[in-house]
Motif scaffolding. Structure first.
Motif, PDB file in Angstrom:
ATOM      1  N   LEU A 127      -3.135   3.404   7.366  1.00 53.90           N
ATOM      2  CA  LEU A 127      -3.740   2.652   6.264  1.00 53.90           C
ATOM      3  C   LEU A 127      -5.099   3.249   5.881  1.00 53.90           C
ATOM      4  O   LEU A 127      -5.439   3.329   4.694  1.00 53.90           O
ATOM      5  CB  LEU A 127      -3.910   1.182   6.661  1.00 53.90           C
ATOM      6  CG  LEU A 127      -2.640   0.310   6.606  1.00 53.90           C
ATOM      7  CD1 LEU A 127      -2.888  -1.033   7.285  1.00 53.90           C
ATOM      8  CD2 LEU A 127      -2.181   0.110   5.169  1.00 53.90           C
ATOM      9  N   ASN A 156       0.799  -1.229   0.000  1.00 55.59           N
ATOM     10  CA  ASN A 156       0.000   0.000   0.000  1.00 55.59           C
ATOM     11  C   ASN A 156       0.832   1.280   0.000  1.00 55.59           C
ATOM     12  O   ASN A 156       0.279   2.372  -0.142  1.00 55.59           O
ATOM     13  CB  ASN A 156      -0.919   0.022   1.226  1.00 55.59           C
ATOM     14  CG  ASN A 156      -2.138  -0.852   1.062  1.00 55.59           C
ATOM     15  OD1 ASN A 156      -3.123  -0.459   0.462  1.00 55.59           O
ATOM     16  ND2 ASN A 156      -2.056  -2.077   1.592  1.00 55.59           N
ATOM     17  N   THR A 181      -5.915  -1.180   0.432  1.00 58.27           N
ATOM     18  CA  THR A 181      -5.874  -0.872   1.866  1.00 58.27           C
ATOM     19  C   THR A 181      -6.860  -1.738   2.648  1.00 58.27           C
ATOM     20  O   THR A 181      -6.634  -2.020   3.826  1.00 58.27           O
ATOM     21  CB  THR A 181      -6.190   0.613   2.128  1.00 58.27           C
ATOM     22  OG1 THR A 181      -7.501   0.924   1.646  1.00 58.27           O
ATOM     23  CG2 THR A 181      -5.174   1.502   1.452  1.00 58.27           C
TER      24      THR A 181
END
Length: 405
Positions: A84, A23, A176
């Motif tokens: 995140l 990510n 994510t």
């Protein structure tokens, strides 16, 4: 392997580190293939559109020092959830709002989130896998390589399929969801980066010296900045460079995808090789020399030689970053020290790395000639060769700490 982690959970945690690392790049590398599309659609200059990749990298430097602070205040677990979530939300925002201001805001917040995640992951690896740090750093580096390659290689395909660059940029928010889910499954309790023990903390608190006062840490910082600069400059500008030399956009995207795919494979292989043959200086000089040859082939403008250049370019792109990540682990004994050294290295390093792609954009706006772009690329690699001799070979942790290097 650390006793802090049950054996049955170690593999799951490594998979989670990989998923989280994935990510940390697509929101940046997805901009490169869309650079000309965004510029034309929003009537921007090259310098303005380049800010979409430069700003997150600047923020990765400016806010890396937030990592130790958040670790102390809310802990590693909550920090990772928060970061995140920020990456996911801001990436998704790009899919709904395609104006320049919203793209800039998303770039800033994504950069801040990545800034916090990087040092925390390195420190967690040092703490949780003290005897396998090199291999797990390889997984971390591999994850970022996969994320970089996905963003650079598939974004153009999403655009061609949908005709919407906001969709092509925003789709990466899906990653994510996977990262947050795996983090929740593998990290079931609050976790913080900690010192080794009370007695050791008391001894080190009296003698500890900030990495900002150590020569070796500054060399690491500059090297990290130059290698990060080379990565972001190449990923951002390789497509415009080769299209300027005569390739079509489709061919240029294929060349970038090929280069990034090869990098993915090498990202996984190189850290394993480093563990068996830990001669940092040898590998650095080999990779940097290959990079210079690659730039020379790119300069020719010949289509076949540019493909050969892509092969050679993938080697330093894959090899330099994991070695740079290992520098703080080589120089420190505790996870807390690793966090501090990594935060310093990434703070200054990413500030350097954010400036170079913007400089290329300004020079290209002024000259309209990508030969100057290639000259900057080569200058970065020559500077890293000089730094390699200054850094020297890997030293033992204790020796490094005693000398203050």
């Amino acid at each position: 392997m650390s006793l802090r982690i049950p054996k049955h959970n170690a593999i799951l945690l490594i998979v989670t580190i990989f998923a989280v690392a994935v990510n940390m790049r697509p929101a940046i590398t997805s901009i490169g293939p869309m650079l000309d599309i965004i510029r034309d659609d929003l009537s921007l200059t090259n310098a303005q559109v380049s800010l979409l990749t430069a700003l997150p990298v600047f923020c990765m430097g400016l806010f890396a020092s937030l990592s130790p602070f958040l670790n102390r205040t809310i802990g590693l677990t909550r920090s990772m959830y928060l970061m995140l979530t920020i990456i996911g939300f801001m990436t998704m925002l790009r899919g709904f709002y395609s104006n320049y201001i919203s793209l800039l805001i998303s770039a800033i917040f994504i950069g801040i989130a990545i800034a916090v995640m990087g040092p925390l992951l390195s420190a967690m690896i040092k703490q949780s896998f003290p005897e396998r740090s090199t291999s797990v750093i390889g997984v971390y580096s591999f994850g970022m390589g996969v994320g970089s390659s996905l963003g650079a290689g598939l974004t153009a395909i999403f655009f061609e399929s949908t005709g919407s660059y906001p969709f092509a940029l925003g789709i990466w928010a899906v990653l994510t969801i996977v990262g947050i889910f795996l983090w929740k499954v593998s990290v079931k309790r609050d976790m913080s980066v900690q010192q080794e023990g009370i007695g050791k903390v008391e001894i080190r608190s009296a003698d500890a010296v900030s990495p900002w006062r150590k020569k070796k840490a500054w060399l690491y910082l500059i090297f990290f900045g130059l290698q990060a600069s080379s990565f972001f400059c190449i990923i951002t500008w390789i497509v415009p460079v080769v299209t300027d030399a005569g390739m079509s956009l489709v061919q240029a995207s294929m060349l970038l995808s090929f280069m990034m795919t090869l990098q993915i494979v090498l990202n996984l292989i190189f850290p394993i090789v480093y563990e068996r043959f830990p001669k940092r200086k040898f590998w650095l000089l080999l990779f940097l020399t290959m990079g210079l040859i690659a730039f020379g082939l790119l300069w020719t403008g010949e289509s076949k030689l540019m493909w050969v250049s892509a092969v050679l370019m993938a080697i330093p792109l894959a090899g330099l970053f994991p070695i740079a990540l290992l520098f703080p682990l080589d120089a420190t004994e505790t996870a807390d020290d690793t966090n501090a050294w990594t935060a310093m290295m990434q703070t200054g390093g990413y500030l350097i790395a954010g400036f170079l792609p913007l400089l290329i954009a300004l020079i290209y706006d002024w000259t309209g000639d990508h030969h100057y772009t290639l000259m900057i690329f080569m200058g970065l690699f020559v500077a890293m060769i000089i730094l390699t001799f200054m850094i020297g070979e890997r030293e033992s942790n204790k020796a490094s700490l005693k000398t203050g290097e």
